[in-house]
Design a protein around this motif. Structure first.
Motif, PDB file in Angstrom:
ATOM      1  N   VAL A 142     -15.043   2.568  37.391  1.00  0.00           N
ATOM      2  CA  VAL A 142     -16.155   1.905  37.593  1.00  0.00           C
ATOM      3  C   VAL A 142     -17.460   1.748  36.742  1.00  0.00           C
ATOM      4  O   VAL A 142     -17.688   0.561  36.479  1.00  0.00           O
ATOM      5  CB  VAL A 142     -16.464   2.864  38.762  1.00  0.00           C
ATOM      6  N   PHE A 143     -17.542   2.740  35.830  1.00  0.00           N
ATOM      7  CA  PHE A 143     -18.441   2.639  34.793  1.00  0.00           C
ATOM      8  C   PHE A 143     -17.850   2.658  33.338  1.00  0.00           C
ATOM      9  O   PHE A 143     -16.918   3.618  33.295  1.00  0.00           O
ATOM     10  CB  PHE A 143     -19.453   3.940  34.853  1.00  0.00           C
ATOM     11  N   ASP A 181     -24.713   7.764  28.508  1.00  0.00           N
ATOM     12  CA  ASP A 181     -25.090   9.374  28.708  1.00  0.00           C
ATOM     13  C   ASP A 181     -26.200   9.291  29.534  1.00  0.00           C
ATOM     14  O   ASP A 181     -26.773  10.541  30.051  1.00  0.00           O
ATOM     15  CB  ASP A 181     -25.500   9.691  27.183  1.00  0.00           C
ATOM     16  N   THR A 182     -26.990   8.292  30.211  1.00  0.00           N
ATOM     17  CA  THR A 182     -28.125   8.320  30.824  1.00  0.00           C
ATOM     18  C   THR A 182     -27.890   7.142  31.914  1.00  0.00           C
ATOM     19  O   THR A 182     -27.253   6.349  31.617  1.00  0.00           O
ATOM     20  CB  THR A 182     -29.313   8.321  30.093  1.00  0.00           C
ATOM     21  N   PHE A 183     -28.608   7.190  33.100  1.00  0.00           N
ATOM     22  CA  PHE A 183     -28.945   6.214  33.769  1.00  0.00           C
ATOM     23  C   PHE A 183     -30.304   5.841  34.029  1.00  0.00           C
ATOM     24  O   PHE A 183     -31.229   6.669  34.037  1.00  0.00           O
ATOM     25  CB  PHE A 183     -28.310   6.450  35.472  1.00  0.00           C
ATOM     26  N   GLU A 184     -30.739   4.266  33.924  1.00  0.00           N
ATOM     27  CA  GLU A 184     -32.150   3.981  34.157  1.00  0.00           C
ATOM     28  C   GLU A 184     -32.341   3.794  35.631  1.00  0.00           C
ATOM     29  O   GLU A 184     -31.421   3.079  36.169  1.00  0.00           O
ATOM     30  CB  GLU A 184     -32.493   2.821  33.313  1.00  0.00           C
ATOM     31  N   VAL A 185     -32.993   4.576  36.257  1.00  0.00           N
ATOM     32  CA  VAL A 185     -33.466   4.292  37.671  1.00  0.00           C
ATOM     33  C   VAL A 185     -34.598   3.774  37.937  1.00  0.00           C
ATOM     34  O   VAL A 185     -35.719   3.846  37.573  1.00  0.00           O
ATOM     35  CB  VAL A 185     -33.132   5.770  38.462  1.00  0.00           C
ATOM     36  N   THR A 234     -35.548   7.649  33.353  1.00  0.00           N
ATOM     37  CA  THR A 234     -34.141   7.733  32.951  1.00  0.00           C
ATOM     38  C   THR A 234     -33.799   9.145  33.181  1.00  0.00           C
ATOM     39  O   THR A 234     -34.622  10.217  33.165  1.00  0.00           O
ATOM     40  CB  THR A 234     -34.188   7.490  31.459  1.00  0.00           C
ATOM     41  N   VAL A 235     -32.506   9.095  33.695  1.00  0.00           N
ATOM     42  CA  VAL A 235     -32.112  10.589  33.979  1.00  0.00           C
ATOM     43  C   VAL A 235     -30.681  10.725  33.454  1.00  0.00           C
ATOM     44  O   VAL A 235     -30.059   9.930  33.224  1.00  0.00           O
ATOM     45  CB  VAL A 235     -31.774  10.727  35.402  1.00  0.00           C
ATOM     46  N   LYS A 250     -20.968  14.792  32.773  1.00  0.00           N
ATOM     47  CA  LYS A 250     -19.787  14.488  33.171  1.00  0.00           C
ATOM     48  C   LYS A 250     -18.946  15.836  33.109  1.00  0.00           C
ATOM     49  O   LYS A 250     -18.891  16.392  31.998  1.00  0.00           O
ATOM     50  CB  LYS A 250     -19.255  13.656  31.956  1.00  0.00           C
ATOM     51  N   ASP A 251     -18.371  16.324  34.207  1.00  0.00           N
ATOM     52  CA  ASP A 251     -17.958  17.751  34.014  1.00  0.00           C
ATOM     53  C   ASP A 251     -16.427  17.598  34.274  1.00  0.00           C
ATOM     54  O   ASP A 251     -15.944  18.702  34.593  1.00  0.00           O
ATOM     55  CB  ASP A 251     -18.677  18.550  35.325  1.00  0.00           C
ATOM     56  N   GLY A 252     -15.977  16.448  34.213  1.00  0.00           N
ATOM     57  CA  GLY A 252     -14.632  16.416  34.314  1.00  0.00           C
ATOM     58  C   GLY A 252     -13.986  16.058  35.739  1.00  0.00           C
ATOM     59  O   GLY A 252     -12.693  15.722  35.770  1.00  0.00           O
ATOM     60  N   SER A 253     -14.828  16.246  36.756  1.00  0.00           N
ATOM     61  CA  SER A 253     -14.226  16.033  38.151  1.00  0.00           C
ATOM     62  C   SER A 253     -14.490  14.709  38.301  1.00  0.00           C
ATOM     63  O   SER A 253     -15.124  13.870  37.799  1.00  0.00           O
ATOM     64  CB  SER A 253     -14.979  16.791  39.215  1.00  0.00           C
TER      65      SER A 253
END
Length: 182
Positions: free
Chosen positions: A59-60, A112-116, A140-141, A145-148
């Motif tokens: 997806v990303f 590493d970040t998403f601009e919302v 920006t938030v 990424k915790d592996g799930s």
């Protein structure tokens, strides 16, 4: 002759209508609607969106990886219609002021970040990129990424000190948008 033409046109119209209803239902089946609502800390937040699934896809990521949603490109924060959020009072999003109302919310993903972005253009199919002249707030938030892996795009609302957090999880990405009462 006229009767045959009218019958032919009638059959054509019925086939087009049937195809439209089939495709509309198919899209809703693949990405069913979701919603959330929560009042906390003097603010009420409600949200509507659609919930696509990963279905063994990237997806990303980068275009080279074949990502459905490449980094740096507009994402409607769901599927089908635009994701919309309503706040019942003036709030702050990540410390930035936002007046009460209903907004289209979309994002530009990064590794590493998403601009919302919150935008006043409402009621449109979400695939088309928003009219950026109608953007009212950008923040920006950080991405967690915790592996799930979250198979189906999920947005939840959770109580937070002084407001509500919008929690977004999809594929290997999670992030939170803090909304606080003014």
């Amino acid at each position: 002759m006229r009767k045959k033409i009218l019958i032919g046109v009638g059959v054509f119209v019925v086939l087009i209508a049937a195809a439209f209803f089939y495709m509309n239902n198919r899209n809703r089946t693949l990405s069913p609607p979701g919603s959330a609502e929560l009042s906390n800390g003097g603010v009420k937040v409600s949200l509507t969106y659609s919930r696509p699934s990963v279905r063994d896809r990237v997806v990303f990521g980068t275009e080279e990886e074949g990502a459905l949603q490449p980094y740096g490109v507009y994402w409607r924060l769901g599927a089908n219609e635009s994701t919309e959020v309503t706040v019942d009072s003036d709030v702050s999003i990540n410390g930035k002021p936002l007046k009460k109302g209903t907004y289209k919310i979309y994002a530009v993903p990064g590794p590493d970040t998403f601009e919302v972005i919150f935008n006043t253009e409402l009621g449109n199919w979400g695939y088309s990129e928003a009219d950026h002249k109608l953007d009212v707030l950008t923040t920006t938030v950080p991405v967690v990424k915790d592996g799930s892996v979250t198979e189906q795009h999920t947005i939840t609302l959770s109580p937070a000190d002084g407001g509500v957090d919008i929690n977004v999880a999809f594929e290997k990405v999670k992030f939170t948008i803090p909304i606080r009462a003014n």
